[in-house]
Enzyme design. Structure first.
Site, PDB file in Angstrom:
ATOM      1  CB  CYS A 114     -66.744-122.163   5.406  1.00  0.00           C
ATOM      2  SG  CYS A 114     -66.546-122.494   3.656  1.00  0.00           S
ATOM      3  CG  HIS A 238     -67.456-118.404   5.903  1.00  0.00           C
ATOM      4  ND1 HIS A 238     -66.168-118.359   5.422  1.00  0.00           N
ATOM      5  CD2 HIS A 238     -68.189-119.019   4.933  1.00  0.00           C
ATOM      6  CE1 HIS A 238     -66.126-118.930   4.236  1.00  0.00           C
ATOM      7  NE2 HIS A 238     -67.342-119.339   3.910  1.00  0.00           N
ATOM      8  CG  ASN A 268     -65.863-118.847   0.575  1.00  0.00           C
ATOM      9  OD1 ASN A 268     -65.102-119.159   1.472  1.00  0.00           O
ATOM     10  ND2 ASN A 268     -67.065-119.380   0.432  1.00  0.00           N
TER      11      ASN A 268
HETATM   12  O1  UT7 Z   1     -68.709-121.080   2.121  1.00  0.00           O
HETATM   13  C1  UT7 Z   1     -69.941-121.390   1.553  1.00  0.00           C
HETATM   14  C2  UT7 Z   1     -69.662-121.559   0.106  1.00  0.00           C
HETATM   15  N1  UT7 Z   1     -70.737-121.364  -0.772  1.00  0.00           N
HETATM   16  C3  UT7 Z   1     -71.444-120.218  -0.900  1.00  0.00           C
HETATM   17  O2  UT7 Z   1     -71.306-119.270  -0.194  1.00  0.00           O
HETATM   18  C4  UT7 Z   1     -72.431-120.164  -2.028  1.00  0.00           C
HETATM   19  C5  UT7 Z   1     -73.755-119.555  -1.645  1.00  0.00           C
HETATM   20  N2  UT7 Z   1     -74.481-119.206  -2.854  1.00  0.00           N
HETATM   21  C6  UT7 Z   1     -74.267-118.037  -3.481  1.00  0.00           C
HETATM   22  O3  UT7 Z   1     -73.476-117.228  -3.027  1.00  0.00           O
HETATM   23  C7  UT7 Z   1     -75.060-117.738  -4.718  1.00  0.00           C
HETATM   24  O4  UT7 Z   1     -76.096-118.696  -4.866  1.00  0.00           O
HETATM   25  C8  UT7 Z   1     -74.189-117.716  -6.003  1.00  0.00           C
HETATM   26  C9  UT7 Z   1     -73.241-116.529  -5.951  1.00  0.00           C
HETATM   27  C10 UT7 Z   1     -73.389-119.014  -6.118  1.00  0.00           C
HETATM   28  C11 UT7 Z   1     -75.071-117.585  -7.233  1.00  0.00           C
HETATM   29  O5  UT7 Z   1     -75.880-116.426  -7.140  1.00  0.00           O
HETATM   30  P1  UT7 Z   1     -77.413-116.501  -7.575  1.00  0.00           P
HETATM   31  O6  UT7 Z   1     -77.954-115.135  -7.464  1.00  0.00           O
HETATM   32  O7  UT7 Z   1     -78.045-117.588  -6.749  1.00  0.00           O
HETATM   33  O8  UT7 Z   1     -77.296-116.875  -9.100  1.00  0.00           O
HETATM   34  P2  UT7 Z   1     -77.904-118.149  -9.858  1.00  0.00           P
HETATM   35  O9  UT7 Z   1     -77.259-119.412  -9.395  1.00  0.00           O
HETATM   36  O10 UT7 Z   1     -79.384-118.047  -9.777  1.00  0.00           O
HETATM   37  O11 UT7 Z   1     -77.453-117.878 -11.334  1.00  0.00           O
HETATM   38  C12 UT7 Z   1     -78.024-116.856 -12.084  1.00  0.00           C
HETATM   39  C13 UT7 Z   1     -77.424-116.870 -13.468  1.00  0.00           C
HETATM   40  C14 UT7 Z   1     -77.434-118.235 -14.163  1.00  0.00           C
HETATM   41  O12 UT7 Z   1     -77.768-118.004 -15.514  1.00  0.00           O
HETATM   42  P3  UT7 Z   1     -79.238-118.364 -16.060  1.00  0.00           P
HETATM   43  O13 UT7 Z   1     -79.407-119.811 -15.827  1.00  0.00           O
HETATM   44  O14 UT7 Z   1     -80.177-117.517 -15.237  1.00  0.00           O
HETATM   45  O15 UT7 Z   1     -79.152-117.971 -17.496  1.00  0.00           O
HETATM   46  C15 UT7 Z   1     -75.993-118.681 -14.086  1.00  0.00           C
HETATM   47  O16 UT7 Z   1     -75.644-119.521 -15.173  1.00  0.00           O
HETATM   48  O17 UT7 Z   1     -76.048-116.454 -13.421  1.00  0.00           O
HETATM   49  C16 UT7 Z   1     -75.259-117.373 -14.194  1.00  0.00           C
HETATM   50  N3  UT7 Z   1     -73.908-117.442 -13.633  1.00  0.00           N
HETATM   51  C17 UT7 Z   1     -72.917-116.607 -14.022  1.00  0.00           C
HETATM   52  N4  UT7 Z   1     -72.866-115.611 -14.923  1.00  0.00           N
HETATM   53  C18 UT7 Z   1     -71.708-114.950 -15.058  1.00  0.00           C
HETATM   54  C19 UT7 Z   1     -73.458-118.261 -12.681  1.00  0.00           C
HETATM   55  N5  UT7 Z   1     -72.154-117.988 -12.418  1.00  0.00           N
HETATM   56  C20 UT7 Z   1     -71.798-116.963 -13.236  1.00  0.00           C
HETATM   57  C21 UT7 Z   1     -70.604-116.238 -13.430  1.00  0.00           C
HETATM   58  N6  UT7 Z   1     -70.602-115.245 -14.335  1.00  0.00           N
HETATM   59  N7  UT7 Z   1     -69.484-116.502 -12.731  1.00  0.00           N
END
Ligand code: UT7
Length: 311
Positions: A114, A238, A268
């Site tokens: 990115c 980005h 993204n």
């Molecule tokens: O260009 C750079 C590319 N990468 C990025 O920009 C990623 C940077 N990271 C992020 O943007 C965030 O960390 C995410 C959007 C990926 C995740 O957000 P978060 O607030 O950190 O969520 P999390 O990983 O703590 O997940 C919370 C919950 C989990 O469930 P449990 O374990 O708490 O029961 C996940 O399994 O959300 C669940 N989850 C979803 N639920 C519904 C993860 N993905 C999804 C989904 N739909 N698509």
């Protein structure tokens, strides 16, 4: 110092948009989760007849036509991408052929995820010094859908396909500041043996990196140029997650209006996100002569890079 001046932009998106609700055909997710955690409402995915190559060519052709430059004015073609259609030839060589660019110029892909568009800008500054030609064609193009695991809800809802392109002119004594860096890590990866594996990501590690790297990049650029946030008209960063951008706005104590956001509509698009923003802003007449803009990219690698320039 030799700096880049932005002459024109272009962009290309696949025909078909996928709403958050439509992502439920692939994984157990919801519009509420995606919108509240990321700010994304929809993304575009390539159909059968669309690819990183076709999007890159369409965006590049648009930027070249709008620049008023001739193919012979182009001194290098750089395509920032992590999802090129082929391992070889590079996407840049296919753009070069489609646009009928001069044979005696370098054309190559830049792999910095990115931050790739910013790495390509820095490479172009060096390449143009020895080229004898005035302009660089720089493209960010991605078919992220080709590297996504559509059964992994942690990643597949976050990314989209698209391309943006820009023609930059090398100008001696231009006001131009740039920085780049790497915090080596495989927190986001695609490939492995025989390029077989789809994307895997430690989302929270990348989030922590991004919320520190983005504001630090802005501050480092300003410090290097002896300027303050008041001297800047736009920060174009980005488009990964609106929470990353909003957290940076708070840390930098800058007005929200100076940050352009469009990830709600495209998700993204990795290396394509910054040039897509540039083109949208150009189209809306938001980029005006003499404005000072900051561009910031960050992503897999972990890479980060920024440039501050007058347009
Ligand atoms: O260009 C750079 C590319 N990468 C990025 O920009 C990623 C940077 N990271 C992020 O943007 C965030 O960390 C995410 C959007 C990926 C995740 O957000 P978060 O607030 O950190 O969520 P999390 O990983 O703590 O997940 C919370 C919950 C989990 O469930 P449990 O374990 O708490 O029961 C996940 O399994 O959300 C669940 N989850 C979803 N639920 C519904 C993860 N993905 C999804 C989904 N739909 N698509």
């Amino acid at each position: 110092m030799n700096g880049l001046k932005l002459l024109s932009t272009g962009r290309a998106l696949p025909r078909q948009a996928f709403s958050n609700d439509s992502m439920r055909q692939f994984v157990d997710t919801s519009d509420e989760w995606i919108a509240s955690r990321t700010g994304i409402n929809q993304r575009y995915f390539c159909g059968e007849d669309e690819s990183t190559t076709s999007l890159a060519i369409d965006a590049a052709r648009m930027a070249l036509e709008r620049s008023g430059m001739a193919p012979d004015d182009i001194g290098c073609v750089l395509v920032a991408t992590s999802s090129g259609e082929y391992a070889m030839p590079s996407t840049a060589c296919l753009v070069h052929a489609a646009l009928g660019l001069p044979e005696d110029i370098p054309a190559m892909d830049v792999g910095a995820a990115c931050a790739g568009f910013l790495f390509a800008m820095e490479a172009a500054r060096g390449l143009l010094v020895t080229s004898g030609r005035r302009c660089a064609l720089i493209i960010g193009a991605e078919q992220m859908s080709s590297v996504l695991d559509m059964s992994d809800r942690n990643t597949c809802v976050l990314f989209g396909d698209g391309a943006g392109a820009a023609i930059f002119e090398l100008v001696p004594d231009a006001e131009y500041t740039s920085i780049q860096g790497v915090r080596g890590s495989d927190a986001i990866r695609v490939g492995g043996p025989c390029r077989a594996q789809k994307m895997a990501m430690d989302g929270q590690a990348v989030f922590r990196f991004a919320v520190s790297a983005l504001p630090q990049c802005v501050n480092d650029l300003l410090q290097k140029a002896s300027m303050t946030t008041d001297d800047v008209d736009w920060v174009i960063c980005h488009q990964a997650n609106v929470r990353i951008i909003d957290s940076s706005i708070r840390r930098l104590k800058m007005p929200d209006e100076k940050f352009y956001k469009n990830l709600d509509r495209y998700a993204n698009t990795s290396a394509a996100s910054i040039p897509i923003v540039l083109d949208e802003m150009n189209e809306k007449g938001l980029l005006k002569p003499n404005q000072r803009i900051i561009l910031v990219g960050f992503g897999a690698g972990l890479t980060w890079a920024g440039a501050m320039l007058r347009i």
